[in-house]
Write an enzyme that holds these catalytic residues in place. Structure first.
Site, PDB file in Angstrom:
ATOM      1  N   HIS A 207      36.012  -5.307  -5.465  1.00  9.43           N
ATOM      2  CA  HIS A 207      36.631  -4.767  -6.673  1.00  9.43           C
ATOM      3  C   HIS A 207      35.627  -4.444  -7.770  1.00  9.43           C
ATOM      4  O   HIS A 207      35.985  -3.819  -8.764  1.00  9.43           O
ATOM      5  CB  HIS A 207      37.663  -5.752  -7.223  1.00  9.43           C
ATOM      6  CG  HIS A 207      38.850  -5.937  -6.336  1.00  9.43           C
ATOM      7  ND1 HIS A 207      39.645  -4.895  -5.936  1.00  9.43           N
ATOM      8  CD2 HIS A 207      39.361  -7.058  -5.761  1.00  9.43           C
ATOM      9  CE1 HIS A 207      40.621  -5.358  -5.160  1.00  9.43           C
ATOM     10  NE2 HIS A 207      40.469  -6.660  -5.030  1.00  9.43           N
TER      11      HIS A 207
ATOM     12  N   GLN B 119      39.278 -15.089   2.852  1.00 10.98           N
ATOM     13  CA  GLN B 119      40.315 -15.214   1.826  1.00 10.98           C
ATOM     14  C   GLN B 119      41.707 -15.123   2.442  1.00 10.98           C
ATOM     15  O   GLN B 119      41.992 -14.225   3.238  1.00 10.98           O
ATOM     16  CB  GLN B 119      40.160 -14.108   0.772  1.00 10.98           C
ATOM     17  CG  GLN B 119      38.989 -14.339  -0.162  1.00 10.98           C
ATOM     18  CD  GLN B 119      39.026 -13.398  -1.347  1.00 10.98           C
ATOM     19  OE1 GLN B 119      38.325 -12.397  -1.366  1.00 10.98           O
ATOM     20  NE2 GLN B 119      39.839 -13.717  -2.341  1.00 10.98           N
TER      21      GLN B 119
ATOM     22  N   GLU C  79      45.274 -14.382   1.175  1.00  8.45           N
ATOM     23  CA  GLU C  79      45.909 -13.845  -0.025  1.00  8.45           C
ATOM     24  C   GLU C  79      47.057 -12.892   0.297  1.00  8.45           C
ATOM     25  O   GLU C  79      47.440 -12.060  -0.513  1.00  8.45           O
ATOM     26  CB  GLU C  79      44.864 -13.142  -0.906  1.00  8.45           C
ATOM     27  CG  GLU C  79      43.951 -12.194  -0.166  1.00  8.45           C
ATOM     28  CD  GLU C  79      42.804 -11.677  -1.024  1.00  8.45           C
ATOM     29  OE1 GLU C  79      42.788 -11.917  -2.235  1.00  8.45           O
ATOM     30  OE2 GLU C  79      41.917 -11.004  -0.461  1.00  8.45           O
TER      31      GLU C  79
ATOM     32  N   ASP D 209      46.391 -11.942  -5.675  1.00  9.69           N
ATOM     33  CA  ASP D 209      46.905 -11.149  -4.565  1.00  9.69           C
ATOM     34  C   ASP D 209      47.945 -11.921  -3.769  1.00  9.69           C
ATOM     35  O   ASP D 209      48.903 -11.338  -3.243  1.00  9.69           O
ATOM     36  CB  ASP D 209      45.762 -10.696  -3.651  1.00  9.69           C
ATOM     37  CG  ASP D 209      45.051  -9.468  -4.188  1.00  9.69           C
ATOM     38  OD1 ASP D 209      45.623  -8.779  -5.043  1.00  9.69           O
ATOM     39  OD2 ASP D 209      43.918  -9.207  -3.758  1.00  9.69           O
TER      40      ASP D 209
END
Length: 268
Positions: free
Chosen positions: A59, A161, A163, A189
């Site tokens: 991001h 991750q 999410e 998320d």
């Protein structure tokens, strides 16, 4: 169970690997995210006392050049650079590890097959399929290239991750994958996937149940559990359940400081 050493079981000692050393010793290392493409930002954050800096190539505003420069700046100051890559593709993982990063973080893992692919791409043969052809990765570890190749498989932190709703559903199988070292909860998320909005308050029953399930699966399979938090007080509270946390990031830190100080300056 893995038939080869991992970051959890390695007996290799490299003082440069600050994040690995602290998490292995149960010292609750602190991390933060870096989204700005600047060697100077990397150096400034590295001198705050942080243990690991997650260079956000998912991001953040960070391309290949800034990724390499940031890893070099961070590792040279005795802090562990971790790269959050933009996806689980083999070439992206190879490119990130060739910077000399001490670990990678891979977002939105949904099943065990994806986790297995990440582990394979992260490790040299015979445990994986990572290729070697760069002089750079050894530098970030303070080693020669032969030394790095002998030790990288069991000292690089592979973080995945959880999410998404699917990731939570499959979290037990994901955590059972040998070579997955850290299971990192992305709360925003995760809330978006489960509840349809962010940020979560944090007390929604479905969100709490998902977090509990992720932590339980990590502990069951001997993985380190981690998450992102917003500030020092929530990080302190997280010591009870997590092995490490990331406290927000550079953009929020800069913005929040200015906002609070401007409010003070304008107050009557």
């Amino acid at each position: 169970m893995a038939s080869y050493p991992t970051a959890h079981t390695t007996d290799i000692e490299n003082p440069r690997l600050r994040l690995l050393n602290k998490i292995k010793n149960g010292e609750f290392p602190l991390m933060t995210f870096m989204a700005l493409p600047s060697v100077r930002i990397a150096q400034i954050i590295a001198l705050t006392g942080v243990d690991g800096i997650i260079i956000d190539c998912e991001h953040g505003h960070i391309g290949d050049d800034a990724m390499h420069n940031s890893v070099a700046a961070i590792s040279s100051l005795g802090v562990s650079p971790v790269i959050r890559i933009r996806g689980p593709a083999h070439d992206i993982i190879k490119r990130a590890l060739d910077t000399g990063a001490h670990g990678i973080m891979v977002p939105q893992i949904n099943n065990a097959e994806e986790a297995q692919q990440i582990v394979a791409s992260s490790k040299f043969p015979p445990q994986g399929v990572r290729g070697q052809g760069s002089a750079f990765p050894a530098i970030g570890h303070g080693l020669t290239t032969p030394e790095y190749m002998k030790t990288a498989n069991e000292t690089i932190l592979t973080m995945i991750q959880i999410e998404t709703r699917m990731g939570v559903e499959n979290v037990d199988a994901i955590c059972a994958v040998p070579g997955v070292d850290v299971v990192f909860i992305g709360p925003n998320d995760l809330a978006q996937s489960l509840l349809g909005y962010t940020p979560a308050r944090g007390d929604e029953p479905e969100f709490v149940a998902a977090v509990d399930k992720i932590i339980a699966a990590a502990k069951k399979h001997g993985k380190w559990a981690a998450r992102m938090v917003n500030n020092g007080s929530t990080a302190k509270e997280a010591r009870k359940r997590y092995d490490t946390v990331a406290i927000t990031g550079d953009t929020k830190a800069i913005q929040n400081w200015y906002i609070s100080e401007f409010e003070v300056a304008r107050s009557s």
